[in-house]
Design an enzyme around this catalytic site. Structure first.
Site, PDB file in Angstrom:
ATOM      1  N   LYS A   1      -6.580  40.196  12.976  1.00 50.26           N
ATOM      2  CA  LYS A   1      -6.028  41.403  13.600  1.00 50.26           C
ATOM      3  C   LYS A   1      -6.280  41.337  15.114  1.00 50.26           C
ATOM      4  O   LYS A   1      -7.399  41.029  15.544  1.00 50.26           O
ATOM      5  CB  LYS A   1      -6.706  42.654  13.021  1.00 50.26           C
ATOM      6  CG  LYS A   1      -6.409  42.895  11.541  1.00 50.26           C
ATOM      7  CD  LYS A   1      -4.994  43.410  11.302  1.00 50.26           C
ATOM      8  CE  LYS A   1      -4.803  43.814   9.844  1.00 50.26           C
ATOM      9  NZ  LYS A   1      -3.422  44.258   9.556  1.00 50.26           N
TER      10      LYS A   1
ATOM     11  N   GLU B   1       2.491  38.597  13.652  1.00 50.63           N
ATOM     12  CA  GLU B   1       3.024  39.657  12.796  1.00 50.63           C
ATOM     13  C   GLU B   1       3.046  40.978  13.559  1.00 50.63           C
ATOM     14  O   GLU B   1       2.056  41.345  14.197  1.00 50.63           O
ATOM     15  CB  GLU B   1       2.129  39.755  11.547  1.00 50.63           C
ATOM     16  CG  GLU B   1       2.503  40.832  10.551  1.00 50.63           C
ATOM     17  CD  GLU B   1       1.536  40.864   9.362  1.00 50.63           C
ATOM     18  OE1 GLU B   1       0.750  39.902   9.195  1.00 50.63           O
ATOM     19  OE2 GLU B   1       1.554  41.848   8.612  1.00 50.63           O
TER      20      GLU B   1
ATOM     21  N   ASP C   1       6.473  43.512   9.766  1.00 53.44           N
ATOM     22  CA  ASP C   1       5.853  44.182   8.611  1.00 53.44           C
ATOM     23  C   ASP C   1       6.287  45.653   8.665  1.00 53.44           C
ATOM     24  O   ASP C   1       7.278  46.054   8.039  1.00 53.44           O
ATOM     25  CB  ASP C   1       4.332  43.988   8.694  1.00 53.44           C
ATOM     26  CG  ASP C   1       3.541  44.713   7.609  1.00 53.44           C
ATOM     27  OD1 ASP C   1       4.146  45.355   6.749  1.00 53.44           O
ATOM     28  OD2 ASP C   1       2.286  44.653   7.620  1.00 53.44           O
TER      29      ASP C   1
ATOM     30  N   LYS D   1       6.172  43.141   1.220  1.00 54.86           N
ATOM     31  CA  LYS D   1       5.294  44.064   0.489  1.00 54.86           C
ATOM     32  C   LYS D   1       6.227  44.877  -0.394  1.00 54.86           C
ATOM     33  O   LYS D   1       6.942  45.754   0.114  1.00 54.86           O
ATOM     34  CB  LYS D   1       4.507  44.975   1.435  1.00 54.86           C
ATOM     35  CG  LYS D   1       3.431  44.232   2.232  1.00 54.86           C
ATOM     36  CD  LYS D   1       2.629  45.151   3.137  1.00 54.86           C
ATOM     37  CE  LYS D   1       1.696  44.321   4.013  1.00 54.86           C
ATOM     38  NZ  LYS D   1       0.992  45.140   5.021  1.00 54.86           N
TER      39      LYS D   1
HETATM   40  O1  OSB Z   1      -0.727  45.191   8.416  1.00 58.06           O
HETATM   41  O2  OSB Z   1      -0.861  43.828   6.820  1.00 58.06           O
HETATM   42  C1  OSB Z   1      -1.160  44.922   7.317  1.00 58.06           C
HETATM   43  C2  OSB Z   1      -3.645  46.746   5.064  1.00 58.06           C
HETATM   44  C3  OSB Z   1      -3.111  48.006   5.083  1.00 58.06           C
HETATM   45  C4  OSB Z   1      -1.995  48.267   5.827  1.00 58.06           C
HETATM   46  C5  OSB Z   1      -1.402  47.257   6.584  1.00 58.06           C
HETATM   47  C6  OSB Z   1      -1.909  45.972   6.555  1.00 58.06           C
HETATM   48  C7  OSB Z   1      -3.067  45.722   5.813  1.00 58.06           C
HETATM   49  C8  OSB Z   1      -3.719  44.440   5.773  1.00 58.06           C
HETATM   50  C9  OSB Z   1      -4.565  44.139   4.566  1.00 58.06           C
HETATM   51  O3  OSB Z   1      -3.669  43.648   6.683  1.00 58.06           O
HETATM   52  C10 OSB Z   1      -4.071  43.004   3.800  1.00 58.06           C
HETATM   53  C11 OSB Z   1      -4.708  42.932   2.430  1.00 58.06           C
HETATM   54  O4  OSB Z   1      -4.554  43.889   1.646  1.00 58.06           O
HETATM   55  O5  OSB Z   1      -5.325  41.912   2.119  1.00 58.06           O
HETATM   56 MG    MG Z   2       0.702  43.685   8.845  1.00 59.15          MG
END
Ligand code: OSB
Ligand code: MG
Length: 364
Positions: free
Chosen positions: A161, A212, A236, A260
């Site tokens: 992140k 991302e 995303d 997702k």
């Molecule tokens: O941005 O991918 C994301 C979790 C909650 C909301 C958005 C994100 C995420 C994660 C976690 O990055 C990924 C996971 O569940 O392993």
């Molecule tokens: Mg993401």
């Protein structure tokens, strides 16, 4: 299939360590769990909606009340997972709640036919999927320790992140510690804007698979950024529907898709989209929403689809939860085994489920 009874629960699972992103610090995961009783047998789903809005417009609370209000219309009707959606009028605001119900129906159907969810999604499903993990925001000293820990655990790909002032230097040090063989990518959760292209260009030197959701801007700004980077862009949050995902590719806003199924509102429509991406050579990978063991198993099954060409956020469930409602998923070397038992395999453990349930309701 006919549904005779729907059991809605909110469960609350404490995290082993806070998961920090631009949306805040998550210390426990409340989530909606759905169990249906049908003429074919039982089925389970969970809902990707996060405890609070931010990632999307849905939350555990809005998903629960949507299902409480609307799922009764499904009772005793002759339904398939595809026709179920016709019963929902305001579903545009509740894609994740709908996907949870659909998942429960797919599970019931798969169990009754003795087919695994992975084989419902694809007849050519992989037997194992590569293990990838997300590393949240933290001070650099902690990050470097976590990078070493995750590599030692077997993860092939780390998603870091990032946000302004937590990017170039962080990735440089992580690449140094991780070495060149580990796949790295960065997720900004839309933390940058149109004036930040210079700093994002500096990330090209770290050989990331993709960046991302770099921007909170629209497709046209992402398309301009994509032209100025050698690193591919992946979206995303900007892709709340499959139609928008197709458009993002068409207009050059991204070249990689974060899948997702809850965000897209449907597991079966997501599979059809992945078939198309595969045919069109568009790379995709399966992301996560810190789901319970049910959603994690569904994600693994989706990641087994041949169209998931990149390593996703598919990790051990113990990475988030000391105790989950299902048996833990663990790494086997640097992969995770895909369940081959009917449906998701072993359903949630009743004793744990009851203990972590904070709210429940029967629709019958
Ligand atoms: O941005 O991918 C994301 C979790 C909650 C909301 C958005 C994100 C995420 C994660 C976690 O990055 C990924 C996971 O569940 O392993
Ligand atoms: Mg993401």
């Amino acid at each position: 299939m006919r549904i005779g009874k729907i059991e809605l629960r909110v469960v609350d699972l404490p995290l082993v360590q806070p998961f920090v992103t631009g949306f805040g610090s998550l210390t426990s995961r409340s989530a909606v769990v759905v169990r249906i009783e049908t003429d074919l047998g039982e089925g389970w789903g969970d809902c990707g909606a996060m405890p609070t809005i931010g990632y999307s417009q849905e939350s555990t609370e809005t998903a629960f009340s949507f299902l409480q209000k609307n799922s009764g219309a499904l009772l005793h009707e002759d339904l398939s997972p595809a026709t179920m959606r016709q019963h929902f009028q305001d579903a545009a605001e509740n894609p994740m709640a709908c996907a949870a119900l659909e998942l429960a129906m797919l599970d019931a159907q798969a169990r009754s036919q003795s087919i695994s969810i992975a084989n419902v999604f694809s007849q050519d499903a992989r037997k194992t999927v590569p293990a990838g993990v997300v590393i949240g925001l933290a001070p650099i000293f902690e990050l470097l320790q976590e990078v070493e820990l995750r590599i030692g655990e077997g993860y092939q790909r780390l998603k870091i992140k990032i946000q302004p002032d937590h990017d170039v230097d962080v990735l440089r040090q992580i690449r140094h510690v991780a070495g060149d063989a580990i796949e790295l990518c960065a997720d900004a959760n839309g933390a940058y804007g149109k004036d930040d292209f210079k700093v994002l260009q500096k990330l090209d030197e770290f050989n990331l698979s993709y960046i991302e959701q770099p921007l909170h801007e629209d497709f046209s700004v992402h398309a301009v950024l994509a032209q100025q980077l050698s690193t591919p862009l992946c979206l995303d949050e900007s892709l709340p529907t499959i139609a928008l995902a197709k458009r993002a590719i068409d207009v050059g806003a991204c070249s990689v898709i974060c899948i997702k199924a809850p965000r897209f509102g449907s597991w079966t429509e997501t599979v059809a989209f992945m078939d198309q991406c595969h045919a069109d050579n568009i790379p995709t990978w399966v992301g996560g929403l810190v789901e319970t063991g049910i959603g994690r198993r569904a994600n693994v099954a989706l990641a087994a689809h041949p169209g998931a060409t990149l390593c996703g956020d598919i990790g051990a469930t113990g990475r988030f939860f000391a105790e989950d409602i299902c048996a833990p998923l663990t790494l086997d070397g640097s992969v995770i085994a895909v369940n081959d038992q009917p449906g998701f395999g072993e359903p949630p453990t009743k004793e744990v489920l009851d203990r972590v349930t904070v709210r429940s309701e029967f629709i019958a």
